[in-house]
Structure formats: C-alpha cells, structure tokens
Write an enzyme that holds these catalytic residues in place. Structure first.
Site, PDB file in Angstrom:
ATOM      1  N   PHE A 133      69.636 -64.473 -30.227  1.00 51.39           N
ATOM      2  CA  PHE A 133      69.720 -63.917 -31.574  1.00 51.39           C
ATOM      3  C   PHE A 133      70.818 -62.864 -31.602  1.00 51.39           C
ATOM      4  O   PHE A 133      70.731 -61.846 -30.908  1.00 51.39           O
ATOM      5  CB  PHE A 133      68.368 -63.296 -31.938  1.00 51.39           C
ATOM      6  CG  PHE A 133      68.276 -62.629 -33.285  1.00 51.39           C
ATOM      7  CD1 PHE A 133      68.021 -63.367 -34.424  1.00 51.39           C
ATOM      8  CD2 PHE A 133      68.385 -61.249 -33.390  1.00 51.39           C
ATOM      9  CE1 PHE A 133      67.885 -62.748 -35.660  1.00 51.39           C
ATOM     10  CE2 PHE A 133      68.267 -60.622 -34.626  1.00 51.39           C
ATOM     11  CZ  PHE A 133      68.012 -61.373 -35.769  1.00 51.39           C
ATOM     12  N   GLY A 134      71.869 -63.104 -32.374  1.00 47.23           N
ATOM     13  CA  GLY A 134      73.014 -62.205 -32.403  1.00 47.23           C
ATOM     14  C   GLY A 134      73.061 -61.349 -33.650  1.00 47.23           C
ATOM     15  O   GLY A 134      73.527 -61.802 -34.697  1.00 47.23           O
ATOM     16  N   GLU A 137      75.558 -55.133 -32.446  1.00 49.25           N
ATOM     17  CA  GLU A 137      76.972 -55.185 -32.069  1.00 49.25           C
ATOM     18  C   GLU A 137      77.317 -54.020 -31.141  1.00 49.25           C
ATOM     19  O   GLU A 137      76.530 -53.078 -30.995  1.00 49.25           O
ATOM     20  CB  GLU A 137      77.840 -55.170 -33.322  1.00 49.25           C
ATOM     21  CG  GLU A 137      77.582 -56.407 -34.194  1.00 49.25           C
ATOM     22  CD  GLU A 137      78.593 -56.617 -35.306  1.00 49.25           C
ATOM     23  OE1 GLU A 137      78.631 -57.731 -35.839  1.00 49.25           O
ATOM     24  OE2 GLU A 137      79.332 -55.667 -35.630  1.00 49.25           O
ATOM     25  N   ARG A 247      58.958 -57.850 -34.137  1.00 54.15           N
ATOM     26  CA  ARG A 247      58.346 -56.542 -33.932  1.00 54.15           C
ATOM     27  C   ARG A 247      56.825 -56.644 -33.949  1.00 54.15           C
ATOM     28  O   ARG A 247      56.140 -55.894 -33.251  1.00 54.15           O
ATOM     29  CB  ARG A 247      58.815 -55.564 -35.014  1.00 54.15           C
ATOM     30  CG  ARG A 247      60.248 -55.097 -34.847  1.00 54.15           C
ATOM     31  CD  ARG A 247      60.737 -54.437 -36.112  1.00 54.15           C
ATOM     32  NE  ARG A 247      62.117 -53.977 -35.980  1.00 54.15           N
ATOM     33  CZ  ARG A 247      62.912 -53.707 -37.012  1.00 54.15           C
ATOM     34  NH1 ARG A 247      62.467 -53.881 -38.265  1.00 54.15           N
ATOM     35  NH2 ARG A 247      64.145 -53.295 -36.816  1.00 54.15           N
ATOM     36  N   GLU A 367      64.976 -53.577 -31.176  1.00 54.79           N
ATOM     37  CA  GLU A 367      64.343 -53.989 -32.430  1.00 54.79           C
ATOM     38  C   GLU A 367      63.765 -52.800 -33.197  1.00 54.79           C
ATOM     39  O   GLU A 367      62.662 -52.828 -33.716  1.00 54.79           O
ATOM     40  CB  GLU A 367      63.283 -55.059 -32.159  1.00 54.79           C
ATOM     41  CG  GLU A 367      63.918 -56.294 -31.540  1.00 54.79           C
ATOM     42  CD  GLU A 367      63.016 -57.487 -31.518  1.00 54.79           C
ATOM     43  OE1 GLU A 367      62.240 -57.654 -32.475  1.00 54.79           O
ATOM     44  OE2 GLU A 367      63.103 -58.268 -30.556  1.00 54.79           O
TER      45      GLU A 367
END
Length: 387
Positions: A133-134, A137, A247, A367
């Site tokens: 999951f990108g 950054e 989460r 997260e």
C-alpha cells in the site's frame, strides 16, 4: 473458579461460537508455527514467507471479504481476533496480514470494478499475489493531502511519477495500491511489479519490525493502464477509508503483544529466585503484573465494543483513533516494563518482551502516530481542528 490470568473479565464468554473457533485456530497456528521460529526471524531480519500459504489456507487473508472472491466472509470481531493472535506471535506477521487484507484487498473490493475484484482478490486470498500500500512519502506521512506522487493521463494510460516510503511488503509485493494526485483529485492505481519504471528498494538496518519487509517504492514515468485505476473513489476518502479498516485491526493486535509479554514475565517471575523467594512473591512484581492485567482487560473491552460497532455499521473513525491510541500505548508500556522485570535476561530475543517493545515502536507510529490520534479525539471533543 480461578480467573484466566489474561482474561480477568472473561471477555471470551462474550464471543460467539464462530468467533471462538477463529481465535482458537489462529492461536494454534501462532503457538505451533510462529513462536518456534519468530525469534530467529527477528534476529536474521527475515520475514517467514513459508507461512504465507498456511495463513491463506486458514482464511486469514482478506478474512472479512465475501466468499465469492475466495475469502472467508468473517465478521469484524473475528478479524480482530486474528490480528490479536498473530501479533501475539509478532507484529511483523500481523502487519503482513493487515496490509494484504485491509490496505490492498479492501480497496480493490470497495473501490475497484467487478473485473478488478475477479482478477485480483481470489489470488490474493490464496496468497499467490501479495500486495503493498503506497501512501506515505519520504517527506512525511501525517499529511497525505500534501503528497508529491502524481499521475497524468496519456491516451488510455496514466504516467505515474513519485516515491513512497516505509511500505510494508514492498519487496514481496506483486502489486502496489498507489495513491497519487491527478488533475481530477487523488486516485488509486494498481501498479504491477513488472511495469517499466517501477522499483522497490528494501529498507535495511531496522531495529523494529525486523521480521517484516519494509521498502521504498519509486515510480519513474511508469505507464499504468486505465484498467488498473480504481474507478469508484476520488479524493482522500479513498486511502483514509483503507486506513480506518487497518487501524481497526491494529487496535486488536497490540493486545496480543501485551499478553505475550505478561505471559513470559509471569512465568519468569515465578521461576526466578532472589533473596530466597520467587520474584513473583514480591509486592513490586505483583503490582506490576496486576497493573498489566488491568490495562489488557481495558483494551480487550475497548476493541470488542469497537468490533461490535463495526459489525453493526456504526463505527466512527474517532472511535478507531481512541482505541489505536489507547491500545498501542498500553502494549508498548507493558512490553518495556516486562523487559525490566526480566532484568538482564530481558535484553535478549530469547525472550519476547524486547522484541515486542521494539516492534511496537513502529506500531505506535504507523497508520497515524499517537499524537495524530490524540488530535483526532481532541477535534471530536472541541469541534476545532488543531492540525
């Protein structure tokens, strides 16, 4: 009857038969397959890829998605129990399942086309296709609206440029769910590992989540077909919706880590003799153990109620933030204190508390950092955005 030391409020009695069966199956997997090898995997900085087919066979990947896509169709509480038992083994293993399930399979299911669901989900549920999951950054992760990765239309394709950082499963992944800015808002793309210009570089020298693959992703004029764009969402609600799913699982996972630390410290304190009596016979040790049990019990009840709300379709993101904040803080404090109770022995990975403490340094950060979740709750209370 004596109370169970890791379930003083008999929370297990609040589970239905199917939920208990799920917990028992994953607990056996953790006891028999994970715990015998995970200390060495942590030492060697190796993710145990040999366990992926077994996790898939147990239905742990995309567990809450419908059976028509090869998934188990379980409820949210069962998924939470999966996360708890996996993280009792190691946060890295739970992170793998969480990313595969909540951050990769979920967006394909929720935001993808039926063709994309049929193409990807069965193979992902079977562990034949691994995802990452990108979103985060290199310049930071708490302000995703400020992402630099961008995609522009070029005929029937998109040209993707940018970079993502701290990506779990990155070098394992066959596909990456990548979020990028476009002229029409933030959109999600399924980037396949063999697309020209897409590279993944594993991050080394980690002192946390060592039994997990963490990577940086780079996109240099990567041509992505429009058929690989997730068509049913635009804007930040896409990636944030995925993060809410993940989460939720994270609120359960640290409970498992805390239970593992309590279990080891309790056993050690009964066997370790100092000044002619077990450490467990001292008031200071009993106060610590009792306090850990109190905090674990509170976390169990918090996540169970959150799961019931989720299954009823009533769960709110602020409630997830409260539980993630509380339960991660609970677990990391217990892991550190358990390491202390073990004394010098606690600094080796022959015992689990130091490994869990180090892993939880990542879990409490990724997260949504603890501070971010505190501010989410503060915004709910005051109506004022302090970000």
């Amino acid at each position: 009857m004596a109370l169970h030391p890791y379930d003083l409020y008999d929370v297990r009695s609040l589970l239905d038969e199917d939920e208990r069966a799920v917990q028992d199956a994953v607990a056996r997997f953790t006891d028999e397959r994970v715990l015998p090898i995970i200390g060495a995997c942590f030492d060697e900085a190796r993710f145990p890829t040999e366990l992926i087919p077994e996790m898939a066979e147990l239905g742990l990947l995309g567990a809450t998605l419908p059976t028509e896509y090869g998934c188990a169709g379980l409820n949210a509480v069962s998924y939470g129990l999966i996360c708890q038992e996996l993280e009792r083994g190691d946060s890295g293993l739970r992170s793998f399942a969480s990313v595969q399930s909540s951050l990769c399979m979920y967006p394909i299911y929720a935001y993808g086309s039926e063709e994309q669901r049929r193409r990807w989900l069965p193979d992902m549920a079977a562990g034949r296709v691994i995802g990452c999951f990108g979103l985060t950054e290199p310049h930071g992760g708490s302000d995703p609206a400020n992402m630099k990765t961008h995609a522009r239309r070029d005929g029937g394709d998109w040209i993707l440029n940018g970079a993502k950082m701290w990506i779990t499963n990155g070098n394992l992944a066959d596909i990456a769910i990548v979020w990028a800015k476009t002229d029409d808002g933030i959109q999600g793309f399924v980037v396949e590992k063999d697309f020209a210009g897409f590279t993944a570089q594993e991050i080394k020298h980690k002192m946390s989540l060592r039994a997990s693959v963490t990577s940086a992703l780079y996109f240099d004029d990567v041509r992505v077909p429009d058929a690989n764009r997730l068509p049913n969402v635009k804007g930040l609600k896409g990636p944030l919706g995925c993060l809410t799913q993940a989460r939720y699982g994270i609120t359960w996972g640290p409970i498992g880590a805390a239970i593992a630390c309590l279990d080891e410290a309790l056993g050690y304190s009964k066997e370790r003799i100092l000044f002619d009596r077990p450490v467990a016979a001292t008031q200071s040790a009993q106060i610590k153990l009792a306090d850990w049990a109190r905090r674990i019990t509170s976390a169990q009840l918090l996540s169970l109620q959150l799961g019931r709300l989720k299954d009823a379709g009533k769960m709110q993101p602020t409630q997830v933030s409260l539980a993630k904040w509380n339960n991660c803080r609970m677990a990391i404090d217990i892991a550190r204190e358990a390491r202390d109770l073990l004394g010098g022995a606690g600094i080796t990975t022959e015992h689990s508390p130091i490994r869990h403490a180090l892993n939880l340094e990542s879990v409490i950060t990724y997260e949504g950092t603890e501070t971010v979740h505190q501010l989410v709750v503060g915004r709910e209370l005051t109506g004022i955005n302090a970000f």
